[in-house]
Design an enzyme around this catalytic site. Structure first.
Site, PDB file in Angstrom:
ATOM      1  N   GLU A  22      36.040  90.921  55.116  1.00 42.48           N
ATOM      2  CA  GLU A  22      34.775  90.452  54.542  1.00 42.48           C
ATOM      3  C   GLU A  22      34.465  89.028  54.986  1.00 42.48           C
ATOM      4  O   GLU A  22      35.272  88.112  54.810  1.00 42.48           O
ATOM      5  CB  GLU A  22      34.825  90.486  53.006  1.00 42.48           C
ATOM      6  CG  GLU A  22      33.491  90.064  52.396  1.00 42.48           C
ATOM      7  CD  GLU A  22      33.508  89.938  50.886  1.00 42.48           C
ATOM      8  OE1 GLU A  22      32.534  89.417  50.324  1.00 42.48           O
ATOM      9  OE2 GLU A  22      34.509  90.369  50.258  1.00 42.48           O
ATOM     10  N   GLY A  23      33.289  88.848  55.560  1.00 37.55           N
ATOM     11  CA  GLY A  23      32.854  87.524  55.978  1.00 37.55           C
ATOM     12  C   GLY A  23      32.292  86.717  54.820  1.00 37.55           C
ATOM     13  O   GLY A  23      32.147  87.199  53.695  1.00 37.55           O
ATOM     14  N   ALA A  24      31.968  85.466  55.108  1.00 38.19           N
ATOM     15  CA  ALA A  24      31.356  84.574  54.130  1.00 38.19           C
ATOM     16  C   ALA A  24      29.852  84.534  54.384  1.00 38.19           C
ATOM     17  O   ALA A  24      29.412  84.079  55.439  1.00 38.19           O
ATOM     18  CB  ALA A  24      31.949  83.173  54.248  1.00 38.19           C
ATOM     19  N   GLY A  25      29.069  85.035  53.425  1.00 37.46           N
ATOM     20  CA  GLY A  25      27.614  85.012  53.589  1.00 37.46           C
ATOM     21  C   GLY A  25      27.142  85.917  54.715  1.00 37.46           C
ATOM     22  O   GLY A  25      27.708  86.981  54.950  1.00 37.46           O
ATOM     23  N   THR A  66      31.184  91.906  48.402  1.00 40.81           N
ATOM     24  CA  THR A  66      32.513  92.042  47.802  1.00 40.81           C
ATOM     25  C   THR A  66      32.662  93.371  47.073  1.00 40.81           C
ATOM     26  O   THR A  66      33.691  94.049  47.199  1.00 40.81           O
ATOM     27  CB  THR A  66      32.798  90.860  46.857  1.00 40.81           C
ATOM     28  OG1 THR A  66      32.697  89.638  47.597  1.00 40.81           O
ATOM     29  CG2 THR A  66      34.185  90.973  46.253  1.00 40.81           C
ATOM     30  N   LYS A  96      39.975  88.548  53.565  1.00 41.00           N
ATOM     31  CA  LYS A  96      38.860  87.597  53.577  1.00 41.00           C
ATOM     32  C   LYS A  96      39.326  86.394  54.394  1.00 41.00           C
ATOM     33  O   LYS A  96      40.109  85.573  53.909  1.00 41.00           O
ATOM     34  CB  LYS A  96      38.515  87.187  52.143  1.00 41.00           C
ATOM     35  CG  LYS A  96      37.424  86.130  52.027  1.00 41.00           C
ATOM     36  CD  LYS A  96      36.082  86.761  51.754  1.00 41.00           C
ATOM     37  CE  LYS A  96      35.031  85.691  51.478  1.00 41.00           C
ATOM     38  NZ  LYS A  96      33.718  86.274  51.185  1.00 41.00           N
TER      39      LYS A  96
END
Length: 206
Positions: free
Chosen positions: A96-99, A16, A32
């Site tokens: 931005e991806g998650a994890g 982030t 996101k």
């Protein structure tokens, strides 16, 4: 539109902050696709605060700070690849991806499937410290197995030339920049820390 998908070698690796820094210096919008966890500041909130970037709404906002597949199950939500469309309008976009790149979206598909469906090039955010060689090379291997183009690696934390050289050698991938941990994290600090020419040229090549 020039767009890059920011993934990481793990959760809390600095995606982030890296995304906010990219938005600041590349003058990009931010999106996101999936936000897991709504208690307190979301990642979109943080990026807007740190960069002032135009924020595009998340496709899925899940209440629990868990892997998307688990958070969606708890919320009674079904995540499908067909849910996601790139925002229209921006000249440049940071996604931005998650994890990490193999985080499951549902019980069939993972983040690599989303990156491929969006037809984006990927930037891998990796820690600079111990353990990063293994985690980064595994992430690179997973992305390549999914035929996803990789722009390069962005390291976070104290500069570590030995780990940078190892990642470039064993991963056969350029480390485009190293973003330090900031004693005071705010918009001014991110704006003062200039990106490398190597990173900016790579982004403009998209």
């Amino acid at each position: 539109m020039k767009a890059v998908f920011v993934t990481g070698t793990d959760t809390d690796v600095g995606k982030t902050v890296a995304s906010a820094w990219l938005c600041t210096h590349w003058q990009a919008d931010y999106w996101k696709p999936i936000q897991s966890g709504l208690d307190g500041q979301t990642d979109s909130d943080k990026v807007h605060l740190l960069s002032g970037a135009r924020i595009h709404p998340e496709t899925h906002r899940l209440t629990q700070p868990l892997s998307p597949h688990q958070a969606a199950d708890l919320d009674g939500v079904q995540i499908r690849l067909s849910d996601f469309q790139l925002p229209q309008g921006p000249e440049r976009l940071v996604v931005e991806g998650a994890g990490g790149c193999l985080v499951p979206l549902n019980w069939r598909e993972q983040t690599t499937d989303l990156i491929a469906a969006l037809d984006l090039c990927c930037l891998v955010v990796a820690r600079s410290g111990l353990g990063t060689i293994n985690h980064t090379c595994l992430s690179i291997q997973a992305l390549r197995s999914a035929n996803i183009p990789i722009l390069g690696v962005l390291m976070t934390g104290p500069q570590n030339d030995a780990n940078r050289e190892a990642i470039e050698h064993f991963g056969q991938i350029p480390v485009l920049a190293c973003l330090p941990h900031f004693d005071t994290l705010n918009a001014e600090a991110l704006a003062r820390f200039e990106p490398t020419d190597r990173l900016m040229k790579a982004l403009e090549s998209l």
